[in-house]
Design an enzyme around this catalytic site. Structure first.
Site, PDB file in Angstrom:
ATOM      1  CE  LYS A 113      -4.521   0.599   0.091  1.00  0.00           C
ATOM      2  NZ  LYS A 113      -5.549  -0.360  -0.359  1.00  0.00           N
ATOM      3  CG  ASP A 153      -6.952   3.210  -1.058  1.00  0.00           C
ATOM      4  OD1 ASP A 153      -7.537   2.116  -1.053  1.00  0.00           O
ATOM      5  OD2 ASP A 153      -6.937   3.944  -0.046  1.00  0.00           O
TER       6      ASP A 153
HETATM    7  P1  NAD Z   1     -12.579   7.552  -2.935  1.00  0.00           P
HETATM    8  O1  NAD Z   1     -11.599   8.597  -2.602  1.00  0.00           O
HETATM    9  O2  NAD Z   1     -12.985   7.347  -4.356  1.00  0.00           O
HETATM   10  O3  NAD Z   1     -13.911   7.786  -2.095  1.00  0.00           O
HETATM   11  C1  NAD Z   1     -13.920   7.929  -0.711  1.00  0.00           C
HETATM   12  C2  NAD Z   1     -15.307   8.400  -0.282  1.00  0.00           C
HETATM   13  O4  NAD Z   1     -15.368   8.429   1.150  1.00  0.00           O
HETATM   14  C3  NAD Z   1     -15.614   9.820  -0.758  1.00  0.00           C
HETATM   15  O5  NAD Z   1     -16.993   9.911  -1.072  1.00  0.00           O
HETATM   16  C4  NAD Z   1     -15.311  10.641   0.480  1.00  0.00           C
HETATM   17  O6  NAD Z   1     -15.997  11.888   0.512  1.00  0.00           O
HETATM   18  C5  NAD Z   1     -15.803   9.725   1.562  1.00  0.00           C
HETATM   19  N1  NAD Z   1     -15.240  10.036   2.876  1.00  0.00           N
HETATM   20  C6  NAD Z   1     -13.981  10.441   3.193  1.00  0.00           C
HETATM   21  N2  NAD Z   1     -13.876  10.658   4.492  1.00  0.00           N
HETATM   22  C7  NAD Z   1     -15.076  10.389   5.020  1.00  0.00           C
HETATM   23  C8  NAD Z   1     -15.601  10.449   6.345  1.00  0.00           C
HETATM   24  N3  NAD Z   1     -14.825  10.808   7.372  1.00  0.00           N
HETATM   25  N4  NAD Z   1     -16.895  10.108   6.527  1.00  0.00           N
HETATM   26  C9  NAD Z   1     -17.658   9.735   5.476  1.00  0.00           C
HETATM   27  N5  NAD Z   1     -17.223   9.651   4.217  1.00  0.00           N
HETATM   28  C10 NAD Z   1     -15.953  10.001   4.007  1.00  0.00           C
HETATM   29  O7  NAD Z   1     -11.992   6.187  -2.316  1.00  0.00           O
HETATM   30  P2  NAD Z   1     -12.401   4.694  -2.708  1.00  0.00           P
HETATM   31  O8  NAD Z   1     -11.437   4.221  -3.726  1.00  0.00           O
HETATM   32  O9  NAD Z   1     -13.861   4.605  -2.971  1.00  0.00           O
HETATM   33  O10 NAD Z   1     -12.056   3.903  -1.363  1.00  0.00           O
HETATM   34  C11 NAD Z   1     -12.987   3.769  -0.288  1.00  0.00           C
HETATM   35  C12 NAD Z   1     -12.613   2.573   0.573  1.00  0.00           C
HETATM   36  O11 NAD Z   1     -12.594   1.389  -0.228  1.00  0.00           O
HETATM   37  C13 NAD Z   1     -11.244   2.617   1.221  1.00  0.00           C
HETATM   38  O12 NAD Z   1     -11.299   1.924   2.444  1.00  0.00           O
HETATM   39  C14 NAD Z   1     -10.366   1.863   0.246  1.00  0.00           C
HETATM   40  O13 NAD Z   1      -9.188   1.373   0.841  1.00  0.00           O
HETATM   41  C15 NAD Z   1     -11.324   0.761  -0.137  1.00  0.00           C
HETATM   42  N6  NAD Z   1     -11.029   0.070  -1.393  1.00  0.00           N
HETATM   43  C16 NAD Z   1     -10.895   0.731  -2.582  1.00  0.00           C
HETATM   44  C17 NAD Z   1     -10.659   0.025  -3.744  1.00  0.00           C
HETATM   45  C18 NAD Z   1     -10.569   0.701  -5.091  1.00  0.00           C
HETATM   46  O14 NAD Z   1     -10.490  -0.016  -6.085  1.00  0.00           O
HETATM   47  N7  NAD Z   1     -10.634   2.022  -5.209  1.00  0.00           N
HETATM   48  C19 NAD Z   1     -10.540  -1.363  -3.712  1.00  0.00           C
HETATM   49  C20 NAD Z   1     -10.695  -2.036  -2.501  1.00  0.00           C
HETATM   50  C21 NAD Z   1     -10.953  -1.296  -1.361  1.00  0.00           C
END
Ligand code: NAD
Length: 424
Positions: A113, A153
Site C-alpha cells: 500500500k 485508493d
Molecule cells: P474515494 O476517494 O474514491 O472515495 C472515498 C469516499 O469516502 C468519498 O466519497 C469521500 O468523501 C468519503 N469520505 C472520506 N472521508 C469520510 C468520512 N470521514 N466520513 C464519510 N465519508 C468520508 O476512495 P475509494 O477508492 O472509494 O475507497 C474507499 C474505501 O474502499 C477505502 O477503504 C479503500 O481502501 C477501499 N477500497 C478501494 C478500492 C478501489 O479499487 N478504489 C478497492 C478495494 C478497497
C-alpha cells in the site's frame, strides 16, 4: 498465544487492529511461532520526501510512503492513498490486508500500500500532477511490473495512475503500462476496472441476500462513502433493483426512505465534487447513517467507523465491508454475539478491485485486451471461488466469516514463505 505489537515504526490504532486480527487468526490455525512474525510484519517500507512547486511559485514538501508487506508469491500490489490523515502505520495495516486479500482471491501477488499525507482537494490539477509524478519518481527503484504494482485508493483516480504510468515509462524509455493498474483506457486500462470494486461488492451482496431468501427488490441499502467504491456499489445495487435509502461522503449524508436517485447523485458529485446540498432527501450525519434500519449497510469510506459504541445499535441484516478495516476489533466481537447480522468481511467483500487490477496487468503483459463482458464474467467466477472457499472454511472450522477469510489468506502466505525458505 498473542504476541506483542513490537514495531516502533508502525505505531497506530489501525496497525494494532490489523495485528490483533492477525494474532486471532494465527492462533485459530495454530500457526507456528517460527513463521508467525515473518508472515505478520511488512517486508519493507519506503518513506519519501516530495517537493512540489505550487502554482504561486512556492515549494512545499509532502511526505509519502510505500509499504510492501509480502513479495513471497510474486510482485506486491496495492493502492495509493492521498489523504491528510495518512500515517505509515495505516499504510502498513492496509498492506497486510492486501496480502490476505490477494492470497484469498488466488492472485499471484503479495500485498502493498502507498500513501501521501495531503488533502488533494487543496491542490490545483497541475499541482496534483506534479505531486503524483514526483511521488512515482521517488519510487522508481522499488516498483515495476515484477516488483510492486500500485493502483488507486482513497483520493487517487485514473488520471493520477496515468501520470504515474507515464513517469515510470519515461524513465525506462518505453510505455510500460503494467507498472500501475486502474489506468485510463487510453493507456492500457481494463474495461470494467473503474466499477470493479463496487460491482464486486454488489455481486457478493446479492449472493448473500439470496442465501437469506431476500430478493434484491425488497432490500434497502445504506452506503457510507460515495467515491469509487461507494458510488459504484450504489449504482450496481440500484440496477439489481435494491432501494438505496441513504448515501454519504465527507460532507455528510442524505436519507430518503422512498429511495435515492443514485444516477442523479453521481451527476451531482461529478459537477459539485461532493454531496453537500444534494436535494435527494433529508440531511443526516455519517454516524446516523450507520445506525439506520436497513437490509444492507455498506461502509465504503475509511477505517474504524463501526465501533463498540455503535455496533450494538446497528440495524442491518448484512454488513458489507466495501472499505478496508471499517470494523474495530471490539465491534467485531460484539457483532460475533449478534448472529442476526451477517458480515461480508473486507478482504472478501472488496476483492473485486484487485481481481480486475490483476486482469488489467495480465492484459498489459499480453497486449491483448478483453471486453467488459469477459472481464466481468471472469470476475464473477473468481469471486464465487473465493466466497465458496470462505463458506467451506467457516463451516469446517466453525469460524466467523471474517476469521474464515483471514485464516485462508494468512495460511496461504505462510505456506509460500515456508516453501521458499528464509529469504522472502
Ligand atoms: P474515494 O476517494 O474514491 O472515495 C472515498 C469516499 O469516502 C468519498 O466519497 C469521500 O468523501 C468519503 N469520505 C472520506 N472521508 C469520510 C468520512 N470521514 N466520513 C464519510 N465519508 C468520508 O476512495 P475509494 O477508492 O472509494 O475507497 C474507499 C474505501 O474502499 C477505502 O477503504 C479503500 O481502501 C477501499 N477500497 C478501494 C478500492 C478501489 O479499487 N478504489 C478497492 C478495494 C478497497
Amino acid at each position: 498465544m498473542n504476541q506483542h505489537h513490537n514495531s516502533r515504526l508502525y505505531q497506530s490504532e489501525v496497525f494494532r487492529m490489523a495485528c490483533r486480527q492477525f494474532d486471532l487468526a494465527a492462533d485459530a490455525i495454530n500457526l507456528s511461532a517460527e513463521v508467525r512474525a515473518r508472515v505478520k510484519y511488512p517486508r519493507r517500507a519506503i518513506a519519501v520526501s516530495i517537493p512540489v512547486r505550487r502554482d504561486d511559485g512556492r515549494i512545499q514538501m509532502f511526505e509519502g510512503y510505500r509499504v510492501q508487506h509480502s513479495l513471497a508469491t510474486g510482485p506486491s500490489k496495492g493502492g495509493i492513498r492521498f489523504h491528510q490523515d495518512v500515517t505509515i502505520g495505516e499504510v502498513a495495516a492496509l498492506s497486510m490486508w492486501m496480502s490476505w486479500k490477494c492470497a484469498l482471491a488466488g492472485l499471484p501477488y503479495g500485498g502493498a500500500k502507498g500513501g501521501v499525507v495531503v488533502d488533494p482537494r487543496t491542490l490545483s490539477p497541475t499541482e496534483l500532477e506534479r505531486l503524483s509524478r514526483r511521488y512515482m519518481q521517488e519510487l522508481i527503484p522499488f516498483v515495476g511490473p515484477d516488483i510492486d504494482i500500485p493502483a488507486p485508493d482513497v483520493g487517487t483516480n485514473e488520471q493520477i495512475m496515468g501520470w504515474m504510468a507515464d513517469t515510470y515509462s519515461n524513465h525506462v524509455g518505453h510505455l510500460e503500462p503494467a507498472v500501475v493498474t486502474g489506468k485510463p483506457l487510453a493507456l492500457g486500462g481494463s474495461a470494467g476496472r473503474r466499477e470493479a470494486t463496487g460491482h464486486g461488492v454488489a455481486y457478493l451482496i446479492r449472493a448473500y441476500l439470496e442465501e437469506l431468501g431476500i430478493p434484491p427488490a425488497q432490500a434497502t441499502v445504506a452506503i457510507q462513502g460515495f467515491g469509487n467504491v461507494g458510488g459504484e456499489t450504489a449504482l450496481a445495487l440500484a440496477e439489481f433493483g435494491a432501494r438505496i435509502i441513504a448515501i454519504s461522503d465527507y460532507t455528510g449524508g442524505i436519507h430518503n426512505p422512498a429511495g435515492i436517485d443514485v444516477k442523479k447523485a453521481h451527476a451531482y458529485v461529478a459537477y459539485n465534487k461532493s454531496l453537500r446540498e444534494f436535494d435527494g432527501g433529508a440531511p443526516i450525519t455519517n454516524e446516523q447513517l450507520l445506525e439506520l434500519e436497513c437490509t444492507v449497510l455498506a461502509p465504503c469510506a475509511l477505517e474504524r467507523v463501526i465501533t463498540e459504541e455503535n455496533a450494538p445499535r446497528l440495524r442491518c441484516r448484512l454488513l458489507a465491508e466495501g472499505a478496508n478495516g471499517p470494523t474495530t476489533n471490539a465491534a467485531d466481537k460484539i457483532l460475533g454475539d449478534r448472529p442476526e447480522i451477517e458480515v461480508i468481511p473486507d478482504v472478501l467483500c472488496n476483492a473485486g478491485g484487485v481481481i480486475v487490477s490483476y486482469f488489467e496487468w495480465l492484459q498489459n503483459r499480453q497486449s491483448y485486451y478483453w471486453t467488459r463482458a469477459e472481464v466481468l464474467e471472469k470476475l464473477h467466477r473468481q469471486l464465487d471461488q473465493a466466497r465458496e472457499a470462505v463458506e467451506a472454511q467457516k463451516r469446517k472450522m466453525k469460524f466467523s466469516r471474517r476469521l474464515a477469510a483471514l485464516t485462508l489468506g494468512i495460511q496461504r502466505v505462510a505456506d509460500a514463505k515456508l516453501a521458499r525458505g528464509l529469504f522472502p
